[in-house]
Design an enzyme around this catalytic site. Structure first.
Site, PDB file in Angstrom:
ATOM      1  N   GLU A 122      -1.681   8.125 -18.950  1.00 53.95           N
ATOM      2  CA  GLU A 122      -0.820   6.688 -18.922  1.00 53.95           C
ATOM      3  C   GLU A 122       0.627   7.007 -19.054  1.00 53.95           C
ATOM      4  O   GLU A 122       1.223   6.306 -18.332  1.00 53.95           O
ATOM      5  CB  GLU A 122      -1.237   5.799 -20.153  1.00 53.95           C
ATOM      6  CG  GLU A 122      -2.713   5.208 -20.484  1.00 53.95           C
ATOM      7  CD  GLU A 122      -2.985   4.394 -19.182  1.00 53.95           C
ATOM      8  OE1 GLU A 122      -2.142   4.057 -18.197  1.00 53.95           O
ATOM      9  OE2 GLU A 122      -4.214   3.785 -18.876  1.00 53.95           O
ATOM     10  N   ARG A 126       2.741   6.024 -15.675  1.00 48.61           N
ATOM     11  CA  ARG A 126       3.776   5.177 -15.651  1.00 48.61           C
ATOM     12  C   ARG A 126       5.304   5.401 -15.939  1.00 48.61           C
ATOM     13  O   ARG A 126       6.101   5.174 -15.252  1.00 48.61           O
ATOM     14  CB  ARG A 126       3.453   4.158 -16.967  1.00 48.61           C
ATOM     15  CG  ARG A 126       2.025   3.589 -16.820  1.00 48.61           C
ATOM     16  CD  ARG A 126       1.650   2.584 -17.976  1.00 48.61           C
ATOM     17  NE  ARG A 126       0.298   2.119 -17.999  1.00 48.61           N
ATOM     18  CZ  ARG A 126      -0.264   1.102 -18.057  1.00 48.61           C
ATOM     19  NH1 ARG A 126       0.511   0.207 -18.134  1.00 48.61           N
ATOM     20  NH2 ARG A 126      -1.699   0.978 -18.084  1.00 48.61           N
ATOM     21  N   ASP A 249     -11.809   7.502 -10.575  1.00 45.41           N
ATOM     22  CA  ASP A 249     -10.978   6.997  -9.350  1.00 45.41           C
ATOM     23  C   ASP A 249      -9.907   7.717  -8.956  1.00 45.41           C
ATOM     24  O   ASP A 249      -9.856   8.264  -7.778  1.00 45.41           O
ATOM     25  CB  ASP A 249     -10.612   5.505  -9.629  1.00 45.41           C
ATOM     26  CG  ASP A 249      -9.971   4.964 -10.930  1.00 45.41           C
ATOM     27  OD1 ASP A 249      -9.728   5.982 -11.684  1.00 45.41           O
ATOM     28  OD2 ASP A 249      -9.818   4.143 -11.405  1.00 45.41           O
ATOM     29  N   GLU A 365      -5.345  -3.499  -7.611  1.00 48.83           N
ATOM     30  CA  GLU A 365      -6.221  -2.476  -6.632  1.00 48.83           C
ATOM     31  C   GLU A 365      -6.445  -3.312  -5.447  1.00 48.83           C
ATOM     32  O   GLU A 365      -6.139  -2.634  -4.430  1.00 48.83           O
ATOM     33  CB  GLU A 365      -7.461  -1.999  -7.400  1.00 48.83           C
ATOM     34  CG  GLU A 365      -7.025  -0.663  -8.384  1.00 48.83           C
ATOM     35  CD  GLU A 365      -6.554  -1.147  -9.715  1.00 48.83           C
ATOM     36  OE1 GLU A 365      -6.745  -2.406  -9.721  1.00 48.83           O
ATOM     37  OE2 GLU A 365      -6.202  -0.498 -10.443  1.00 48.83           O
TER      38      GLU A 365
END
Ligand code: DMJ
Length: 458
Positions: A122, A126, A249, A365
């Site tokens: 994360e 980010r 993903d 998405e």
């Protein structure tokens, strides 16, 4: 006199070459337009609505809590998550004054010298991603310094016997934890770490992230698939379910995009063999449309027919890799999932279209995929979809302060949460859908998985 004009000429040449150098190093990857059109302006004003609420109630903190009009810090102490994640959206939307204030705040206040154990994935997508794209768009060296400091503090995560990163690392002590990880957390680092290497000349970042990616890929099954949980100390699979959903993903996304951004031939090979296996085992054409299912990584046998908001990133990847046909069909299916309840749920069973997990976390998405499809096909179908998305967001999620996630897309009950990616991704892709096509050259820019545009300047 002669000497004077020769001196002047030399000064002009120096100035010109410095300008050329600056442009080369920080090229303007974006074409900002004064009038991006009415729909883009509407998205921009919704963005400002959410951004101003963040500024009013959560400034200096990670995220806005839109219902209680307060804030949330992920690790007790703020890493200014929303401020960093939003910077390049402010720039792309041409909100220059806000962008400058945000950048100055980050320059002066952001510090990673904190005794907190953070999630590598994360913080990488980010914060590291946001700082790098911010640096590339503005040339502000302080952003690169912060990125390098963060990169160095994340490096101990790779000190596992396999080279695959632990899930957590302490930013001050370098202590790691979380040996049970997954392909997304292991394999979603190279775009940011690689860019950091290229911009600083420190090869260690590229090498560590690539090594982790290769270590994971080399543990694929005989039929070329990966599972959904792996131990980074033993290298053994814990869960052999294979899919394109959350937890796997962006591993696939980074194989493709690392090839595109760095011209890395190994990544090209790994992407091509992975997409072959995906194409062979995951697609499921049913009467409700084309879907991607869950199968066992060793046998290819279908184990579940769930599809969700996170899976809807895949049409974007397919479109970027040139498979427009599957991309279009899958996006149409995802759109059915969105329109069935007015907003997409986290997960459905695509054989019955019944909701399995009812929340909507303001995810981007499906909108990201519409943007890629619109960019490459120029088909107005994706602008129609985009109009639905913005109308749904305003109708169901707009709160008194900012935007709120939904606990349940059927009852429309709200949750006190506005994740930073709503400003970094969801509204950015919506804006780009409506803005002039040349706002960003998708063939020159590679978005990290948090929609931070990275550009090859090396
Ligand atoms: C974002 O942080 C990124 O897009 C990530 O790849 C997946 N989860 C969220 C958005 O849903």
């Amino acid at each position: 006199m002669k000497a004077k004009s020769a001196g002047l000429r030399a000064a002009i040449i120096l100035l010109l070459s410095l300008t050329a150098y600056a442009q080369e190093r920080h090229p303007n990857a974006v074409q900002l337009s004064d009038d991006p059109g009415p729909m883009a302006k509407q998205v921009r004003s919704e963005f400002l609505y959410a951004w101003n609420a963040y500024k009013q109630y959560a400034w200096g903190h990670d995220e806005l809590k839109p219902l209680t009009q307060s804030y949330h810090d992920w690790y007790g102490s703020s890493l200014d998550m929303t401020a960093v994640d939003s910077l390049d959206t402010l720039i792309l939307m041409g909100l220059n004054e806000e962008a400058d204030k945000d950048r100055t705040f980050i320059d002066q206040n952001l510090s990673f010298d904190k005794d907190i154990s953070v999630k590598v994935f994360e913080v990488n997508i980010r914060l590291l991603g946001g700082l790098l794209s911010g640096y590339q768009l503005t040339g502000d060296k302080r952003l690169l310094e912060l990125a390098e400091d963060l990169g160095n503090r994340l490096l101990p995560a790779f000190n596992s016997p396999t080279g695959m990163p632990y899930m957590y690392v302490n930013l001050k002590t370098g202590q790691t934890k979380g040996a049970e990880s997954n392909p997304a957390e292991v394999g979603t680092l190279l775009l940011e770490f690689g860019t950091l290497s290229k911009l600083t000349g420190q090869t260690v970042f590229y090498d560590k992230a690539k090594n982790a990616l290769v270590a994971l890929y080399s543990r694929r099954s005989k039929i070329g698939l990966v599972g959904s949980s792996i131990n980074v100390e033993t290298g053994k699979w814990i869960d052999t379910t294979s899919h394109i959903s959350g937890g796997i993903d962006s591993y696939y996304e980074y194989l493709l995009k690392s090839w595109l951004l760095f011209g890395d031939k190994d990544c090209e090979k790994m992407w091509k063999s992975s997409i072959q296996a995906i194409d062979k085992y995951l697609p499921d054409s049913t009467k409700t449309g084309l879907w991607y299912s869950q199968v066992d990584m060793n046998t290819g046998k279908r184990v579940s027919t769930h599809f969700g908001a996170l899976d809807a990133f895949f049409p974007a990847v397919l479109a970027r890799s040139g498979d427009m046909d599957r991309a279009k069909h899958l996006e149409e299916s995802a759109y059915k999932m969105w329109t069935a309840s007015g907003v997409e749920p986290e997960e459905i069973d695509y054989t019955t279209m019944k909701v399995v997990s009812p929340g909507y976390a303001l995810r981007p998405e499906i909108i990201e995929s519409a943007y890629y499809l619109s960019y490459y096909s120029k088909d107005s179908r994706y602008l129609e979809m985009a109009s639905t998305f913005i109308a749904s967001l305003v109708h169901y999620c707009k709160a008194n302060a900012g935007y709120a996630a939904l606990r349940n897309v059927e009852s429309h009950e709200r949750a006190d949460e506005m994740q930073s990616y709503f400003l970094a991704e969801t509204l950015k892709y919506l804006y780009l859908l409506f803005a002039p096509r040349d706002t960003l050259d998708l063939n020159q820019v590679v978005f990290n998985t948090e929609a931070h545009p990275l550009r090859k300047t090396w």
